[in-house]
Design a protein around this motif. Structure first.
Motif, mmCIF file in Angstrom:
data_model
loop_
_atom_site.group_PDB
_atom_site.id
_atom_site.type_symbol
_atom_site.label_atom_id
_atom_site.label_comp_id
_atom_site.label_asym_id
_atom_site.label_seq_id
_atom_site.Cartn_x
_atom_site.Cartn_y
_atom_site.Cartn_z
ATOM 1 N N VAL A 152 0.841 -1.201 0.000
ATOM 2 C CA VAL A 152 0.000 0.000 0.000
ATOM 3 C C VAL A 152 0.874 1.249 0.000
ATOM 4 N N ALA A 198 -3.150 1.247 6.312
ATOM 5 C CA ALA A 198 -3.241 -0.165 5.937
ATOM 6 C C ALA A 198 -3.043 -1.067 7.147
ATOM 7 N N SER A 235 -6.056 -1.236 9.279
ATOM 8 C CA SER A 235 -7.312 -1.496 8.575
ATOM 9 C C SER A 235 -7.897 -2.835 9.000
ATOM 10 N N LEU A 259 -2.999 -6.820 -4.279
ATOM 11 C CA LEU A 259 -2.134 -5.651 -4.096
ATOM 12 C C LEU A 259 -0.887 -5.728 -4.972
ATOM 13 N N ILE A 303 -12.042 -1.045 5.977
ATOM 14 C CA ILE A 303 -10.755 -0.377 6.202
ATOM 15 C C ILE A 303 -10.832 0.275 7.570
ATOM 16 N N TRP A 356 -10.431 7.196 1.272
ATOM 17 C CA TRP A 356 -10.450 6.410 0.035
ATOM 18 C C TRP A 356 -11.423 6.990 -0.983
ATOM 19 N N LEU A 379 -7.934 -0.568 -0.488
ATOM 20 C CA LEU A 379 -6.626 -0.151 0.023
ATOM 21 C C LEU A 379 -5.838 0.618 -1.036
ATOM 22 N N THR A 436 -7.200 3.925 -0.893
ATOM 23 C CA THR A 436 -6.700 4.556 0.335
ATOM 24 C C THR A 436 -5.297 5.088 0.128
#
Length: 520
Positions: A111, A132, A135, A156, A269, A277, A322, A325
């Motif tokens: 992230v 993150a 979260s 991710l 999150i 986000w 994420l 975010t």
């Protein structure tokens, strides 16, 4: 200079925004996210042995004893990993959950890395890493061995490669996307949903030339090649995951149902991160200098639309939240660096305590299991499913010991779900219990009771009267006990019925695949 090119905790660096749509260079390398990731992993490892196994972990361990290229509800990756870890250290929860803790730390780093690709300075990267690390999706999936933890990292990694590809224009990064998606589809087929979202995002926002790029086509081939064993197994068995997906769509699972799925987006999150986000999504779709990344923003819109329409679980698209975010962290840091710094930064700091830190209490086993407040299980269903499995086995053992000796020697156990069967496989032998069978998901393929097994301890089945399953399968069933986990916890087992059933009406071979089998 664009607002997010200012790094408030490091020397200013020049922005590199050229013509509209040309992305900036990545931010400076930062050490802070590594410390946050390490702290996340260490915290998860320190708490790994509290409470006990989750029902899914017990299922993975049992599935690991029956290795195959696919299962009704998953691929081979996690059961194989569970078997390996339990072979290395039998019964050790810390070892079993170590990969999840490490993957959670990796998710935090990714992230922050995505934020860096978008141009975040050290402060922005650190802020993204903290968001993150605290979260809900990272803490919850990092505490348990689960397919969700694998999905989180896979999505991710693919998203980071996609952002890097879009920033640099180097389509060889598509190979990273293909590799991540292919490995992920050995866990579950959900990464295919991300692939659909990314392709749709490119179709909507461009650059469409990527869809005929040789490296992108090679990446698609890699994904299919790696996923082939699970896909072939699914095809050969009639794609049973579609049946599981249908039951989830009907609300027959935790975190499913369209309303609950939609609501989960505002807490998964954290409530604190929602405006962040959302700001990230708006910036990805509208900021001129981020035009190159619009496909990523549209990918989330497409994926969440599919999840809501299909009635999937609300955490399916959480990895992309994420990513949003990470983008929103840049916007937020830039906002906090303008005007009255003291109140803007103070507002961000004060929000951490009431909105982020509660995730630790709600999602990690920090409170005593025997005094767990009901609201914790109300918020975090999985917490209740990690408590009381040895006591569950004790309850079944009491009923078994109460049988006449001639029945005790030939009795079997039939459980309503895979968690119960997994718990009895783990704790039953030490208590003298016979083998437990179940028709739930892939448990049905792990074997059925012997043909002469007509004394059955049925666990978790409601009823026992004509018209319900037990009444249809047996001549008579008697309520002989209830599950007593010796703590006040509202989970799927505590207080559940235990019947003793006798007189099988039809052979197991006739009812096992047609009536006992069920998915969900």
């Amino acid at each position: 200079m664009s607002e997010h090119a200012v790094d408030t905790d490091s020397p200013r660096r020049p922005a590199t925004v050229g013509p509209p749509g040309e992305p900036e260079v990545p931010g400076p390398r930062a050490l802070g996210p590594w410390w946050v990731a390490a702290a996340t992993t260490v915290t998860l490892l320190l708490l790994a042995s509290r409470y006990g196994y989750h029902r899914d972990e017990l299922y993975f361990l049992l599935a690991g004893r029956h290795l195959d290229w696919g299962y009704v509800d998953q691929g081979p990756l996690v059961p194989a990993l569970a078997r390996l870890l339990d072979t290395i250290a039998p019964g050790n929860l810390v070892v079993l959950r170590t990969p999840s803790a490490v993957l959670a730390g990796g998710a935090v780093l990714l992230v922050a890395a995505i934020a860096r690709e978008l141009g975040a300075g050290r402060g922005g990267q650190l802020f993204a890493a903290v968001l993150a690390a605290l979260s809900g999706i990272v803490l919850a999936s990092g505490h348990l061995l689960s397919t969700t933890t694998v999905d989180l990292l896979v999505w991710l990694v693919a998203a980071w490669c996609a952002v890097r590809l879009l920033r640099t224009g180097d389509s060889r990064w598509a190979l990273g996307i293909g590799l991540a998606l292919g490995v992920g589809m050995l866990s579950k087929l959900l990464p295919a949903l991300l692939a659909v979202g990314l392709v749709a995002g490119v179709l909507i926002a461009g650059p469409r030339r990527l869809l005929r790029d040789r490296w992108v086509l090679a990446a698609a081939g890699i994904t299919v090649l790696l996923a082939a064993p699970n896909l072939i197994w699914q095809a050969a068995n009639g794609f049973p995951q579609l049946g599981v997906a249908a039951s989830i769509s009907d609300g027959d699972s935790s975190y499913s149902g369209r309303l609950e799925s939609f609501t989960l987006h505002f807490v998964i999150i954290s409530p604190y991160a929602v405006p962040i986000w959302i700001a990230g999504l708006v910036a990805l779709l509208r900021r001129p200098e981020w035009r190159a990344y619009r496909a990523v923003g549209w990918a989330w819109v497409v994926v969440v639309g599919i999840v809501l329409i299909a009635g999937g679980k609300g955490y399916y698209d959480a990895p992309l939240l994420l990513v949003l975010t990470a983008a929103g962290a840049l916007v937020t840091v830039a906002w906090a660096s303008r005007g009255s710094l003291w109140w803007r930064r103070g507002l961000l700091t004060l929000g951490v305590v009431p909105f982020l830190l509660p995730n630790v209490v709600l999602l990690l086993p920090v409170l005593p299991a025997d005094r767990l407040p009901g609201f914790v299980v109300d918020v975090n269903y999985d917490a209740g499913e990690t408590i009381g499995w040895p006591e569950f086995a004790d309850s079944v053992a009491r009923v078994h010991r109460g049988l006449p000796p001639e029945e005790r020697s030939r009795a079997v156990v039939l459980t309503a779900n895979y968690g119960e069967a997994g718990a009895l496989a783990r704790y039953g032998p030490a208590r003298g219990l016979p083998r437990a069978y179940s028709g739930h998901n892939s448990m049905v393929d792990f074997g059925r009771p012997p043909a002469d097994a007509n004394v059955v301890i049925a666990v978790g089945w409601v009823g026992g009267e004509p018209g319900d399953p037990l009444g249809a399968w047996f001549e008579r069933c008697t309520l002989s006990g209830v599950v007593d986990q010796r703590v006040e916890v509202d989970n799927d087992e505590n207080g559940g019925p235990i019947h003793v059933c006798r007189g099988l009406r039809r052979p197991w071979s006739q009812i096992w695949d047609t009536e006992v089998r069920h998915t969900g």
